[in-house]
Design a protein around this motif. Structure first.
Motif, PDB file in Angstrom:
ATOM      1  N   ASP A   1      11.183  -5.137  -8.189  1.00  0.00           N
ATOM      2  CA  ASP A   1      12.433  -5.534  -7.553  1.00  0.00           C
ATOM      3  C   ASP A   1      12.311  -5.301  -6.050  1.00  0.00           C
ATOM      4  OD1 ASP A   1      14.952  -5.854  -6.589  1.00  0.00           O
ATOM      5  OD2 ASP A   1      15.931  -4.584  -8.080  1.00  0.00           O
TER       6      ASP A   1
ATOM      7  N   PHE B   1       6.455  -3.512  -5.823  1.00  0.00           N
ATOM      8  CA  PHE B   1       7.372  -3.254  -6.927  1.00  0.00           C
ATOM      9  C   PHE B   1       8.009  -4.528  -7.440  1.00  0.00           C
ATOM     10  CE2 PHE B   1       8.117   1.403  -7.261  1.00  0.00           C
ATOM     11  CZ  PHE B   1       7.088   1.776  -6.442  1.00  0.00           C
TER      12      PHE B   1
ATOM     13  N   ASP C   1      10.179  -2.562   8.489  1.00  0.00           N
ATOM     14  CA  ASP C   1       9.793  -2.294   7.116  1.00  0.00           C
ATOM     15  C   ASP C   1       8.299  -2.518   6.917  1.00  0.00           C
ATOM     16  OD1 ASP C   1      11.691  -1.803   4.580  1.00  0.00           O
ATOM     17  OD2 ASP C   1       9.741  -2.623   4.010  1.00  0.00           O
TER      18      ASP C   1
ATOM     19  N   ASN D   1      -1.087   5.147  -8.362  1.00  0.00           N
ATOM     20  CA  ASN D   1      -1.141   5.940  -7.130  1.00  0.00           C
ATOM     21  C   ASN D   1      -0.421   7.269  -7.291  1.00  0.00           C
ATOM     22  OD1 ASN D   1       1.450   5.174  -6.971  1.00  0.00           O
ATOM     23  ND2 ASN D   1       1.285   4.038  -5.062  1.00  0.00           N
TER      24      ASN D   1
ATOM     25  N   ARG E   1       4.024   3.961  -0.190  1.00  0.00           N
ATOM     26  CA  ARG E   1       3.506   3.492   1.101  1.00  0.00           C
ATOM     27  C   ARG E   1       3.218   4.665   2.030  1.00  0.00           C
ATOM     28  NH1 ARG E   1       6.715  -1.209   3.729  1.00  0.00           N
ATOM     29  NH2 ARG E   1       8.574  -0.522   2.626  1.00  0.00           N
TER      30      ARG E   1
ATOM     31  N   VAL F   1      13.603   3.631  -4.907  1.00  0.00           N
ATOM     32  CA  VAL F   1      13.294   3.420  -3.488  1.00  0.00           C
ATOM     33  C   VAL F   1      12.385   4.542  -2.987  1.00  0.00           C
ATOM     34  CG1 VAL F   1      14.280   3.365  -1.168  1.00  0.00           C
ATOM     35  CG2 VAL F   1      15.383   2.115  -2.990  1.00  0.00           C
TER      36      VAL F   1
ATOM     37  N   LEU G   1       2.352   8.156  -8.718  1.00  0.00           N
ATOM     38  CA  LEU G   1       3.809   8.321  -8.721  1.00  0.00           C
ATOM     39  C   LEU G   1       4.260   8.906 -10.051  1.00  0.00           C
ATOM     40  CD1 LEU G   1       4.904   5.083  -6.869  1.00  0.00           C
ATOM     41  CD2 LEU G   1       5.104   7.440  -6.077  1.00  0.00           C
TER      42      LEU G   1
ATOM     43  N   PHE H   1       6.325   0.296   8.274  1.00  0.00           N
ATOM     44  CA  PHE H   1       6.524   1.616   7.667  1.00  0.00           C
ATOM     45  C   PHE H   1       5.220   2.218   7.118  1.00  0.00           C
ATOM     46  CE2 PHE H   1       7.665   4.159   3.854  1.00  0.00           C
ATOM     47  CZ  PHE H   1       8.406   5.147   4.473  1.00  0.00           C
ATOM     48  N   GLY H   2       4.489   1.419   6.335  1.00  0.00           N
ATOM     49  CA  GLY H   2       3.249   1.917   5.749  1.00  0.00           C
ATOM     50  C   GLY H   2       2.196   2.243   6.806  1.00  0.00           C
TER      51      GLY H   2
ATOM     52  N   ASP I   1      14.361  -5.186  -3.783  1.00  0.00           N
ATOM     53  CA  ASP I   1      15.382  -4.317  -3.195  1.00  0.00           C
ATOM     54  C   ASP I   1      15.022  -2.843  -3.321  1.00  0.00           C
ATOM     55  OD1 ASP I   1      17.076  -6.226  -2.168  1.00  0.00           O
ATOM     56  OD2 ASP I   1      18.017  -6.549  -4.105  1.00  0.00           O
ATOM     57  N   ASP I   2      14.080  -2.534  -4.210  1.00  0.00           N
ATOM     58  CA  ASP I   2      13.622  -1.148  -4.306  1.00  0.00           C
ATOM     59  C   ASP I   2      12.672  -0.813  -3.169  1.00  0.00           C
ATOM     60  OD1 ASP I   2      15.006  -0.865  -6.594  1.00  0.00           O
ATOM     61  OD2 ASP I   2      13.294  -1.057  -7.934  1.00  0.00           O
ATOM     62  N   GLN I   3      12.104  -1.839  -2.605  1.00  0.00           N
ATOM     63  CA  GLN I   3      11.008  -1.575  -1.682  1.00  0.00           C
ATOM     64  C   GLN I   3      11.405  -1.726  -0.216  1.00  0.00           C
ATOM     65  OE1 GLN I   3       7.400  -2.951  -3.172  1.00  0.00           O
ATOM     66  NE2 GLN I   3       6.258  -2.655  -1.309  1.00  0.00           N
ATOM     67  N   LEU I   4      12.318  -2.644   0.054  1.00  0.00           N
ATOM     68  CA  LEU I   4      12.690  -2.896   1.448  1.00  0.00           C
ATOM     69  C   LEU I   4      13.860  -1.999   1.805  1.00  0.00           C
ATOM     70  CD1 LEU I   4      12.685  -6.769   1.134  1.00  0.00           C
ATOM     71  CD2 LEU I   4      10.889  -5.349   2.105  1.00  0.00           C
ATOM     72  N   PHE I   5      13.717  -1.198   2.811  1.00  0.00           N
ATOM     73  CA  PHE I   5      14.830  -0.302   3.106  1.00  0.00           C
ATOM     74  C   PHE I   5      15.017  -0.025   4.590  1.00  0.00           C
ATOM     75  CE2 PHE I   5      11.198   2.291   3.090  1.00  0.00           C
ATOM     76  CZ  PHE I   5      11.445   3.257   4.029  1.00  0.00           C
ATOM     77  N   MET I   6      14.088  -0.464   5.440  1.00  0.00           N
ATOM     78  CA  MET I   6      14.279  -0.197   6.860  1.00  0.00           C
ATOM     79  C   MET I   6      15.308  -1.186   7.428  1.00  0.00           C
ATOM     80  SD  MET I   6      12.387   2.437   7.750  1.00  0.00           S
ATOM     81  CE  MET I   6      11.820   2.419   9.441  1.00  0.00           C
ATOM     82  N   ASN I   7      15.665  -1.001   8.693  1.00  0.00           N
ATOM     83  CA  ASN I   7      16.740  -1.811   9.266  1.00  0.00           C
ATOM     84  C   ASN I   7      16.331  -3.238   9.567  1.00  0.00           C
ATOM     85  OD1 ASN I   7      18.383   0.381   9.161  1.00  0.00           O
ATOM     86  ND2 ASN I   7      17.903   1.040  11.238  1.00  0.00           N
TER      87      ASN I   7
END
Ligand SMILES: Nc1ncnc2c1ncn2[C@@H]1O[C@H](COP(=O)(O)OP(=O)(O)O)[C@@H](O)[C@H]1O
Ligand SMILES: [Mg+2]
Lengths: 245, 251
Positions: free
Chosen positions: B91, B89, B104, B57, A205, A198, B59, B107-108, B93-99
């Protein structure tokens, strides 16, 4: 049906919320524990805001649940203290119960105040408010990340529980503790790996340490309307409790 | 030769990478992608596709040279790079994390420091493009899998990347979802790298294909030619799915 788009979810400035909370807690702690009535009077303040902001009973109950372990710990340490201190004068039961009651009331009020003043708890907005009040960004960043991790842990826990349950696992016997232990280990490991991915995705981003929020900090008349009762009422009760000896 | 060659979108030379636990993942990769190209990165599980994508990028950073959109992936460039390379990504679920989904997607753009009005415009635009505008206030964990996949793409497209990298975008999508995504990708005017082992999908979305196996780039050419070569595919852990008609080889 999705509600309004442009308005901030919360018309209050997060700094106002924080100031109200801080002020309330300071006043409650500064009240001498001579009688119960000021504490009961204090409870009316958060009760009013809880009603006004329609905090859900479930959220409230969840927050109050935290009190149980706290009070148990206090009772435990108190007992230990007396067992180790043979020479001190006889503690009276009445005294002990009163001390515990004061502690319970104070911490209960703090929890109520969190529920009442923190609104629906947008952690990023709160962190923004803390930064606005001069808290270093590194601290608020840690807070936000810890919260993310906590939520992620919950999500993974749900997945793992479903995965184990789907294959018929239900903890019933003592022997199941081994399996439970393994599941816990697996949970921590999985969450860590997930948290790392995550974090990667966040960096991808453009995340650079502070969570961006949609709305800048700005005082408005809502804040004044909120802060006046939130600060004046407890202060008045506190003053009264000092006057009435 | 009248025009000066444009800066390549991706320019990788002699890139090797090992994970900290010693697993070798990339071995002397050389790859150049020109702006506007659409390239499929094919290979079986464990070939190193995701690892390569994470290099684009910065990482991950291995040995060798990686330049993306003219920027080397060195720490000083990472900020600029991550605004211009969109990585979706594998999965969701790795990428979406805001409420909420809306937060979300925002965010970027917010990380890019855009004005609130511009953020709002982009969020609305991306959500609409992906047919998610009515789900804006939903928490991401209450979306269906296909919606989550689209949500991750919306979050990246809202940044208007010059290079879009999708890791296994067709995995677990239903047929309609697959087709819609392919149509959407065809509309975009950025450079596209699609990581996949789904051969028909590669054919549908990319004109060029690169095969990665055991961390090495073993073949590179027009997708039609690569996919027509059954022996090449099978030697690299790929095969035509049942009922797949290979494209006519060029020439
Ligand atoms: N975090 C990691 N730590 C160690 N090894 C890894 C990690 N991620 C992937 N690998 C290994 O690196 C190799 C390439 O993996 P990956 O790039 O994910 O392959 P692909 O995406 O093509 O399926 C595999 O052998 C995999 O086991
Ligand atoms: Mg992969």
């Amino acid at each position: 049906m999705d509600g309004d788009r442009r308005l901030p979810a919360d018309p209050l400035d997060p700094r106002a919320r924080l100031i109200a909370l801080l002020g309330f807690v300071v006043v409650v702690v500064a009240t001498p524990p001579r009688a119960a009535w000021p504490f009961l009077a204090y409870a009316l303040v958060p009760a009013f805001f809880i009603g006004y902001e329609r905090v859900s009973p479930r959220a409230l109950a969840r927050r109050l649940l935290f009190l149980g372990p706290l009070l148990l710990t206090v009772v435990g340490t108190r007992l230990l203290w007396f067992l180790l201190q043979h020479d001190s004068g006889q503690p009276t039961l009445q005294n002990e119960v009163w001390l515990l009651a004061v502690l319970g009331m104070r911490s209960g009020l703090a929890v109520l105040a969190v529920a009442a003043f923190m609104g629906h708890g947008d952690i990023n907005r709160l962190a923004q408010g803390l930064r606005g009040l001069g808290v270093p960004a590194i601290l608020t960043g840690v807070m936000e990340q810890a919260y993310r991790y906590w939520r992620l842990l919950w999500r993974e826990l749900g997945l793992l529980r479903d995965a184990a349950g789907a294959r018929g696992f239900r903890p019933r016997h003592l022997g199941d503790t081994v399996t439970l232990g393994r599941l816990t280990g697996s949970l921590l490991l999985r969450s860590l790996q997930r948290a790392e991915r995550v974090h990667h995705a966040m960096l991808g981003r453009g995340f650079a340490g502070t969570f961006p929020t949609s709305h800048p900090l700005r005082w408005s008349r809502y804040d004044a309307l909120f802060l006046l009762p939130a600060l004046i009422l407890p202060a008045a009760i506190c003053a009264a409790s000092h006057l009435v000896e | 030769m009248t025009r000066a060659p444009a800066v390549p979108a991706v320019d990788i030379s002699h890139l090797s990478f090992r994970y900290p636990d010693g697993t070798p993942a990339l071995d002397d990769i050389c790859l150049t992608i020109q702006p506007g190209e659409s390239v499929a990165l094919l290979g079986p599980n464990g070939a190193g596709k995701t690892t390569l994508a994470l290099h684009l990028n910065g990482l991950l950073r291995g040995q060798g040279r990686v330049a993306v959109l003219g920027l080397q992936t060195v720490p000083a460039n990472l900020g600029a790079l991550r605004q211009r390379v969109g990585l979706v990504f594998q999965d969701p679920d790795d990428q979406l994390f805001m409420n909420t989904l809306g937060d979300d997607v925002a965010f970027g753009p917010r990380n890019m420091g855009l004005e609130p009005e511009e953020v709002e415009r982009r969020v609305a635009e991306s959500l609409e493009l992906l047919g998610l505008d009515r789900l804006r206030n939903r928490p991401p964990h209450r979306l269906s899998y296909g919606q989550k996949r689209r949500a991750t793409l919306a979050g990246v497209l809202a940044m208007k990347p010059d290079l879009l990298v999708l890791d296994e975008p067709s995995g677990n999508l239903d047929p309609v979802g697959r087709r819609r995504l392919a149509e959407l990708l065809a509309q975009l005017d950025c450079t596209l790298l699609v990581v996949t082992h789904d051969l028909p999908y590669a054919l549908q979305t990319c004109r060029r294909a690169v095969i990665l196996n055991g961390g090495r780039a073993v073949a590179d050419g027009p997708t039609t030619r690569i996919l027509a070569d059954r022996h090449l595919l099978e030697a690299n852990g790929l095969e035509w799915p049942f009922g797949f008609t290979p494209p006519a080889p060029p020439g």
